[in-house]
Design a protein around this motif. Structure first.
Motif, PDB file in Angstrom:
ATOM      1  N   ARG A 196     -87.984  78.884  10.195  1.00  0.00           N
ATOM      2  CA  ARG A 196     -86.914  78.547   9.234  1.00  0.00           C
ATOM      3  C   ARG A 196     -86.960  79.482   8.026  1.00  0.00           C
ATOM      4  NH1 ARG A 196     -86.049  71.987   9.002  1.00  0.00           N
ATOM      5  NH2 ARG A 196     -85.953  71.638  11.262  1.00  0.00           N
ATOM      6  N   ILE A 197     -88.178  79.819   7.572  1.00  0.00           N
ATOM      7  CA  ILE A 197     -88.302  80.722   6.422  1.00  0.00           C
ATOM      8  C   ILE A 197     -87.764  82.107   6.767  1.00  0.00           C
ATOM      9  CG2 ILE A 197     -89.980  81.944   4.993  1.00  0.00           C
ATOM     10  CD1 ILE A 197     -91.636  79.405   4.939  1.00  0.00           C
ATOM     11  N   THR A 198     -88.125  82.566   7.961  1.00  0.00           N
ATOM     12  CA  THR A 198     -87.646  83.891   8.380  1.00  0.00           C
ATOM     13  C   THR A 198     -86.126  83.921   8.467  1.00  0.00           C
ATOM     14  OG1 THR A 198     -89.697  84.206   9.636  1.00  0.00           O
ATOM     15  CG2 THR A 198     -87.846  85.650  10.164  1.00  0.00           C
ATOM     16  N   LYS A 203     -81.048  85.671   5.809  1.00  0.00           N
ATOM     17  CA  LYS A 203     -79.742  85.395   5.221  1.00  0.00           C
ATOM     18  C   LYS A 203     -79.698  85.733   3.732  1.00  0.00           C
ATOM     19  CE  LYS A 203     -78.556  81.611   8.365  1.00  0.00           C
ATOM     20  NZ  LYS A 203     -78.241  80.153   8.464  1.00  0.00           N
ATOM     21  N   GLY A 204     -80.831  86.058   3.164  1.00  0.00           N
ATOM     22  CA  GLY A 204     -80.872  86.392   1.741  1.00  0.00           C
ATOM     23  C   GLY A 204     -81.009  85.200   0.846  1.00  0.00           C
ATOM     24  N   ASN A 205     -81.288  84.049   1.401  1.00  0.00           N
ATOM     25  CA  ASN A 205     -81.415  82.851   0.589  1.00  0.00           C
ATOM     26  C   ASN A 205     -82.798  82.735  -0.064  1.00  0.00           C
ATOM     27  OD1 ASN A 205     -78.805  82.113   1.336  1.00  0.00           O
ATOM     28  ND2 ASN A 205     -79.540  80.957   3.125  1.00  0.00           N
ATOM     29  N   LEU A 206     -83.811  83.443   0.491  1.00  0.00           N
ATOM     30  CA  LEU A 206     -85.169  83.397  -0.046  1.00  0.00           C
ATOM     31  C   LEU A 206     -85.700  84.812  -0.205  1.00  0.00           C
ATOM     32  CD1 LEU A 206     -86.811  80.520   2.087  1.00  0.00           C
ATOM     33  CD2 LEU A 206     -86.134  80.402  -0.318  1.00  0.00           C
ATOM     34  N   GLU A 207     -86.545  84.988  -1.229  1.00  0.00           N
ATOM     35  CA  GLU A 207     -87.230  86.250  -1.401  1.00  0.00           C
ATOM     36  C   GLU A 207     -88.522  86.235  -0.583  1.00  0.00           C
ATOM     37  OE1 GLU A 207     -86.427  88.965  -2.968  1.00  0.00           O
ATOM     38  OE2 GLU A 207     -84.521  88.241  -3.801  1.00  0.00           O
ATOM     39  N   ARG A 208     -88.750  87.313   0.160  1.00  0.00           N
ATOM     40  CA  ARG A 208     -89.947  87.352   1.019  1.00  0.00           C
ATOM     41  C   ARG A 208     -91.238  87.252   0.211  1.00  0.00           C
ATOM     42  NH1 ARG A 208     -90.874  88.537   6.250  1.00  0.00           N
ATOM     43  NH2 ARG A 208     -93.012  89.148   6.790  1.00  0.00           N
ATOM     44  N   LEU A 209     -91.214  87.798  -0.998  1.00  0.00           N
ATOM     45  CA  LEU A 209     -92.416  87.769  -1.819  1.00  0.00           C
ATOM     46  C   LEU A 209     -92.816  86.342  -2.155  1.00  0.00           C
ATOM     47  CD1 LEU A 209     -94.528  89.435  -3.312  1.00  0.00           C
ATOM     48  CD2 LEU A 209     -92.999  89.450  -5.294  1.00  0.00           C
TER      49      LEU A 209
END
Length: 456
Positions: A196-198, A203-209
């Motif tokens: 789900r995080i990936t 989608k650009g909803n979360l920053e990978r950092l």
């Protein structure tokens, strides 16, 4: 005048015939007791058993196998233990060889008349017995018996150690499967969160950092699972090797029965280690064998003595006979070298036994202290684990009801699983300590072996 001469000749012929028959009978009796040679060619190919059903003593209705069944199959099928049986046979053969009486020595010679006034063939005959070998026979027999019994006690200790190794492998496999099952649960929920995080990062909803710790947790869980699976495969292959099976054979194992360790009982059994543990008995028997060898070496310092009977006839038919004695003058060699070696070896074995006896008690006390520490850690971790499991259950209910986010739920669930895995690791360590203590004190071994053992 011819008749008496013919009668005399016929008597001599009959005497010679009886002598020839007697010699032939003696030779026949000697040859009848001789061993015969039979070739034993080496096989061109050999392989381990490919299934449990090929093992000696296997009963198909006993699946899955408990620890007792595994140990029984190891005793019956372990290749090293079956090979070690040859050492028992060799030791018994050496015992028989060292216990036999020395053979008497028979000698003789014939001197044909070549010239001179004589009218008969000269001859000499003798028979003698080595008295020194008879004097040392009793201690040599005692040494041979003790040495053969030492080999048997050593083989029994080898069997006991092999069973201890099998017991540890069963513990590792059964407890390892419990850890793998829990680790798989943690990996499943972490993989679900990772997916789900990936998707949200894509989608650009979360920053990978910001979600990197969550992704690292999933990677760490995979690495931990890989380590557990590698360890299990290695232990499985070790167990199949002990059973004489091919590496890919699966051995189904039953859950382990758990019981608290009785420290007082272990201490009581440790007090009889000298008569309980086969390696201690083997050391005692080795000492007895060397002590008997020393007595034999002391007796052998006296001059080698042979007593017998000599008879002879010269060419003029004059016959002589009488007792004969021969011995060596003990001027240079009084067997002092062999006595010194035997005495030093006995002292070495004495010290080795004392050291082993002392260190065995120290090892028992050390393992008891380690077990007590593990038990205290388990008692401290048990309520914490119970609270973590209850919190994870409540978090799951809240997540399913939409009252808690996935990230928090997974963190609580994985934390509970990790504590359960830690509990299993402590339980495994305690079971392994119990097995090691049983091996050290010889629990399950007879209180006294068949040999008449007296500690030095």
């Amino acid at each position: 005048m011819l008749l008496p001469r013919l009668h005399c000749c016929s008597g001599v012929t009959a005497y010679r015939l009886r002598a020839a028959v007697l010699i032939a009978a003696l030779l026949g009796a000697g040859l009848a007791g001789c061993a015969s040679y039979k070739p034993l060619p080496l096989p061109t190919q050999a392989e381990s058993a490919s299934s449990l059903s090929e093992l000696h003593g296997y009963a198909g209705t006993t699946l899955p196998l408990d620890a007792t069944a595994v140990e029984r199959l190891v005793l019956l099928n372990n290749p090293d233990l079956r090979t070690a049986h040859a050492r028992h046979q060799a030791a018994q053969a050496q015992r028989r060889q060292d216990s036999v009486l020395p053979n008497p020595v028979v000698g003789g010679s014939v001197g044909y008349l070549l010239s001179g006034v004589g009218d008969a063939t000269a001859w000499t005959a003798s028979i003698s017995q080595d008295i020194a070998a008879l004097i040392t026979l009793k201690p040599r027999r005692e040494a041979a018996k003790a040495a053969a019994d030492e080999v048997d006690a050593g083989l029994l200790w080898e069997q006991w150690q092999t069973l201890g190794k099998a017991r540890l492998l069963v513990i590792g496999l059964v407890e390892g499967d419990r850890q793998i099952q829990l680790q798989q649960q943690a990996l499943d929920v972490l993989k679900q969160r990772e997916a789900r995080i990936t998707q949200q990062v894509g989608k650009g909803n979360l920053e990978r950092l910001t979600v990197e710790p969550d992704l690292s947790a999933a990677a760490d869980a995979r690495a931990a699972m890989d380590d557990l699976q590698r360890r299990r495969l290695d232990q499985q292959q070790q167990l199949t090797a002990l059973l004489g099976l091919k590496p890919d054979v699966v051995v189904p194992l039953a859950p382990l029965a758990r019981a608290d360790l009785d420290a007082a009982s272990v201490q009581s059994e440790a007090a009889t280690i000298s008569r309980r543990r086969p390696d201690m008995v083997a050391l005692q028997l080795g000492y007895q064998a060397q002590d008997a060898s020393l007595r034999a070496a002391v007796l052998a310092q006296f001059p080698p003595l042979s007593i017998g009977y000599d008879a002879s006839q010269d060419n003029s038919r004059v016959r002589n006979g009488g007792p004969a004695v021969s011995f060596a003058l003990p001027i240079f060699d009084r067997n002092q070298g062999n006595i010194g070696v035997a005495r030093a070896t006995r002292e070495q074995l004495h010290q080795e036994y004392v050291t082993r006896l002392a260190t065995s008690r120290d090892e028992v006390n050390g393992l008891l202290a380690q077990y007590a520490q593990l038990h205290e850690q388990w008692l401290a971790l048990a309520p914490v684990t119970s609270d973590a499991v209850n919190a994870a259950a409540r978090a799951r209910t809240a997540w399913q009801a939409g009252l808690l986010d996935l990230r928090s739920y997974v963190d609580l669930d994985v934390a509970a699983i990790n504590r359960q895995i830690a509990m299993i690791a402590l339980e495994q360590a305690m079971l392994e300590q119990q097995a090691a203590l049983e091996l050290l004190v010889g629990r399950g071994m007879p209180s006294s072996l068949d040999q008449d053992v007296i500690a030095p």
